[in-house]
Design a protein around this motif. Structure first.
Motif, PDB file in Angstrom:
ATOM      1  N   SER A  44       1.015  -1.127  -0.016  1.00  0.00           N
ATOM      2  CA  SER A  44       0.138  -0.386  -0.215  1.00  0.00           C
ATOM      3  C   SER A  44       1.109   1.719   0.117  1.00  0.00           C
ATOM      4  O   SER A  44       0.473   2.245  -0.544  1.00  0.00           O
ATOM      5  N   ILE A  45       1.766   1.337   0.832  1.00  0.00           N
ATOM      6  CA  ILE A  45       3.170   2.827   0.391  1.00  0.00           C
ATOM      7  C   ILE A  45       3.925   2.505  -0.480  1.00  0.00           C
ATOM      8  O   ILE A  45       3.665   3.254  -1.269  1.00  0.00           O
ATOM      9  N   ALA A  46       3.748   1.713  -1.701  1.00  0.00           N
ATOM     10  CA  ALA A  46       4.359   1.548  -2.353  1.00  0.00           C
ATOM     11  C   ALA A  46       3.721   1.988  -3.825  1.00  0.00           C
ATOM     12  O   ALA A  46       4.153   2.856  -4.025  1.00  0.00           O
ATOM     13  N   PHE A  48       0.793   4.005  -2.712  1.00  0.00           N
ATOM     14  CA  PHE A  48       0.676   5.574  -2.541  1.00  0.00           C
ATOM     15  C   PHE A  48       1.337   6.084  -3.509  1.00  0.00           C
ATOM     16  O   PHE A  48       1.670   7.492  -3.771  1.00  0.00           O
ATOM     17  N   LEU A  49       2.514   6.091  -3.313  1.00  0.00           N
ATOM     18  CA  LEU A  49       4.030   6.208  -3.630  1.00  0.00           C
ATOM     19  C   LEU A  49       4.542   6.111  -5.200  1.00  0.00           C
ATOM     20  O   LEU A  49       4.906   7.647  -5.369  1.00  0.00           O
ATOM     21  N   ALA A  50       3.680   5.649  -6.394  1.00  0.00           N
ATOM     22  CA  ALA A  50       3.709   5.702  -7.085  1.00  0.00           C
ATOM     23  C   ALA A  50       2.843   6.481  -8.041  1.00  0.00           C
ATOM     24  O   ALA A  50       1.878   7.133  -7.544  1.00  0.00           O
TER      25      ALA A  50
END
Length: 50
Positions: A44-46, A48-50
């Motif tokens: 989810s962090i990846a 969100f940052l993409a």
């Protein structure tokens, strides 16, 4: 002069169980669950940052 019986106030109990020993049987369930949660958070962090 010497006292053959230790008088320290500590009584060793055979019923006393270590906390680590009580968690060890649950490891086959706890490790995959924690791994799945960690992978979900990292994905989810990846995203969100993409």
């Amino acid at each position: 002069m010497s006292n053959p019986t230790p008088d320290h106030g500590y009584v060793a109990s055979s019923a006393e169980q270590d906390t680590v020993e009580s968690i060890v049987p649950l490891m086959p369930l706890v490790l995959p669950l924690c791994g799945g949660v960690l992978m979900l958070l990292l994905a989810s962090i990846a995203v969100f940052l993409a």
